[in-house]
Write an enzyme that holds these catalytic residues in place. Structure first.
Site, mmCIF file in Angstrom:
data_model
loop_
_atom_site.group_PDB
_atom_site.id
_atom_site.type_symbol
_atom_site.label_atom_id
_atom_site.label_comp_id
_atom_site.label_asym_id
_atom_site.label_seq_id
_atom_site.Cartn_x
_atom_site.Cartn_y
_atom_site.Cartn_z
ATOM 1 N N ARG A 1 25.055 51.865 40.084
ATOM 2 C CA ARG A 1 26.471 51.223 40.536
ATOM 3 C C ARG A 1 26.630 50.100 41.183
ATOM 4 O O ARG A 1 27.519 49.444 41.198
ATOM 5 C CB ARG A 1 27.070 52.556 41.220
ATOM 6 C CG ARG A 1 28.522 52.248 41.698
ATOM 7 C CD ARG A 1 29.209 53.698 41.983
ATOM 8 N NE ARG A 1 28.572 54.712 42.845
ATOM 9 C CZ ARG A 1 28.099 54.416 44.207
ATOM 10 N NH1 ARG A 1 28.656 53.489 44.817
ATOM 11 N NH2 ARG A 1 27.604 55.594 44.740
ATOM 12 N N ASP B 1 45.938 36.101 34.681
ATOM 13 C CA ASP B 1 45.302 36.933 33.936
ATOM 14 C C ASP B 1 45.395 36.187 32.630
ATOM 15 O O ASP B 1 46.188 35.476 31.802
ATOM 16 C CB ASP B 1 46.593 38.048 33.572
ATOM 17 C CG ASP B 1 45.863 39.142 32.551
ATOM 18 O OD1 ASP B 1 45.058 38.773 31.793
ATOM 19 O OD2 ASP B 1 46.469 40.249 32.464
ATOM 20 N N LYS C 1 39.812 42.809 24.976
ATOM 21 C CA LYS C 1 40.517 42.108 24.150
ATOM 22 C C LYS C 1 39.664 41.055 23.294
ATOM 23 O O LYS C 1 38.647 41.523 22.667
ATOM 24 C CB LYS C 1 41.634 41.519 24.584
ATOM 25 C CG LYS C 1 42.613 42.588 25.580
ATOM 26 C CD LYS C 1 43.011 43.732 24.704
ATOM 27 C CE LYS C 1 43.672 44.880 25.511
ATOM 28 N NZ LYS C 1 44.799 44.400 26.690
HETATM 29 C C1 PLP Z 1 45.056 45.111 27.818
HETATM 30 C C2 PLP Z 1 45.513 44.054 28.890
HETATM 31 C C3 PLP Z 1 45.296 44.126 30.159
HETATM 32 C C4 PLP Z 1 44.723 45.708 30.568
HETATM 33 O O1 PLP Z 1 43.460 45.766 30.219
HETATM 34 P P1 PLP Z 1 42.439 47.318 29.948
HETATM 35 O O2 PLP Z 1 41.302 46.669 29.184
HETATM 36 O O3 PLP Z 1 43.397 47.668 28.861
HETATM 37 O O4 PLP Z 1 42.693 47.889 30.976
HETATM 38 C C5 PLP Z 1 45.530 43.409 31.281
HETATM 39 N N1 PLP Z 1 46.345 42.248 30.770
HETATM 40 C C6 PLP Z 1 46.623 41.797 29.765
HETATM 41 C C7 PLP Z 1 47.238 40.640 29.185
HETATM 42 C C8 PLP Z 1 46.079 42.797 28.485
HETATM 43 O O5 PLP Z 1 46.421 42.473 27.124
#
Ligand code: PLP
Length: 379
Positions: free
Chosen positions: A52, A176, A201
């Site tokens: 962890r 992000d 993604k």
């Molecule tokens: C999918 C996504 C998230 C969240 O991520 P997860 O891996 O689904 O928890 C955050 N920001 C963006 C822009 C996303 O496309």
């Protein structure tokens, strides 16, 4: 971490990769062990104690992502929202977070439904308008969370302007960078403090692994706090998940460029289609963020959305009629996905009900265009 001397294409393949020190295996072994032997003196000879806290596969992934973003260190989590959660949990009750108003709906929901009840102050702002952000900052503002391109309208925020406003107010900035990836956008070049990714993604890239990452430009008390939250709150990715994301990162530059090329072709096709009301893609000259995106990014990405003249029913018919695109949420995989976005986001969404979002994959653009053309043929 020292800044890389290589191009990002080379770093995608080599950073964090490399033959295994113990066995010379070219593809890294997956270390499933949860625990590591201590030396007779009580030390941890290889730096690992308990999985962890740290694991070799996670360490490889983190060093790769730190290099790709040009940051000092990276922290991997079990999902994108778990990574975001660690950043918010590192704040204190009463601190205020400013967040891009059309950020990913899961981040907005996390802030509103989980963190507001824990007394984080949350305010959503139009981050495409620097004056609005400057005005929204109060003495309690501690963090500015920016998503660009945003989701699902692909709005573009000026990262340099955000960093400048925030620095004056001693506000921490997070970008992000999920949609752009470090191949197309490097937020640290514009002075942002932290970069967040949903590795689910483009980094993973094959719709088969969940993960999240925070990359930090500098190591400081805040990143120490994040490291503590990673190991003590425990939302860590498994060794195999880390291995999959690292494998995905090796081809990131090829995929995102091929996918962006396809997305640009599709956006041009849609912009000419009589059933389409509006196309949201920063690569189109008519997009309000086009000039800024051209300066700030090295390509326009592979997510686009569009609204249909025939309203919600037409949007549903378009999504129902595709044969090659898969009807599913998410993005960033090699296969093209399409979805009616508002019904995915739920009743509190501000997404127009005639909007369709597409994540464009690596198939041939002509085939994807033909598929959309036949799906909208009756309109
Ligand atoms: C999918 C996504 C998230 C969240 O991520 P997860 O891996 O689904 O928890 C955050 N920001 C963006 C822009 C996303 O496309």
């Amino acid at each position: 971490m020292k800044k890389s001397d290589h191009h990002i294409e080379t770093d995608c393949v080599h950073a964090g990769h490399g033959p295994d020190a113990a066995t010379a295996a070219v593809s890294p072994p997956i270390y499933l062990s949860t625990t590591f032997e201590r030396g007779p003196d009580g030390s941890y000879p290889k730096g690992f104690s308990y999985a962890r806290v740290a694991n070799p596969n996670r360490a490889q992934l983190e060093s790769c992502l730190a290099v790709l973003e040009g940051g000092r260190e990276a922290l991997a989590f079990s999902s994108g929202v778990a990574a975001a959660m660690a950043v918010f949990q590192a704040l204190k009750p009463g601190d205020q977070v400013l967040c891009t108003e059309d950020a990913y709906h899961g981040i907005r929901r996390l802030l509103r439904e989980v963190l507001q009840p824990w007394r984080l102050q949350v305010r959503f702002v139009d981050s495409t308008d620097p004056a609005a952000v400057r005005k929204a900052i109060t003495p309690t503002t501690r963090l500015l969370w920016v998503e660009t391109p945003s989701n699902p309208l692909l709005r573009i925020t000026d990262l340099a302007a955000m960093a400048e406003i925030a620095q004056h107010a001693q506000v921490l900035t997070v970008c992000d960078n999920t949609f752009a990836t470090p191949v197309l956008q490097r937020p640290f070049d514009f002075g942002m403090d932290l970069v967040m990714h949903s590795a689910t993604k483009y980094l993973g890239g094959h719709s088969d692994v969940m993960g999240g990452v925070i990359v930090a430009r500098e190591s400081n008390a805040f990143t120490e706090r994040l490291r503590l939250l990673q190991s003590e709150a425990g939302a860590v990715p498994s060794p195999f998940d880390c291995w999959l994301i690292l494998r995905g990162a090796a081809t990131l530059h090829l995929r995102i460029r091929a996918q962006s090329h396809n997305a640009a072709r599709i956006a041009e096709f849609l912009a000419r289609h009589k059933a389409v009301e509006q196309v949201f893609y920063p690569g189109l000259a008519i997009h309000p963020g086009h000039a800024l995106a051209a300066r700030q990014m090295r390509g326009f990405g592979a997510v686009l959305s569009f609204t249909l003249r025939g309203g919600q029913a037409a949007a549903m018919r378009c999504v129902a009629g595709v044969k090659l695109f898969t009807r599913a949420t998410s993005l960033g995989g090699v296969e093209s996905l399409i979805e009616h976005r508002a019904s995915m986001e739920g009743p509190d969404t501000s997404t127009p009900d005639n909007l369709v979002r597409a994540s464009v994959g690596v198939e041939h653009a002509d085939d994807l265009i033909a598929d959309l053309d036949q799906a909208m043929a009756s309109q």
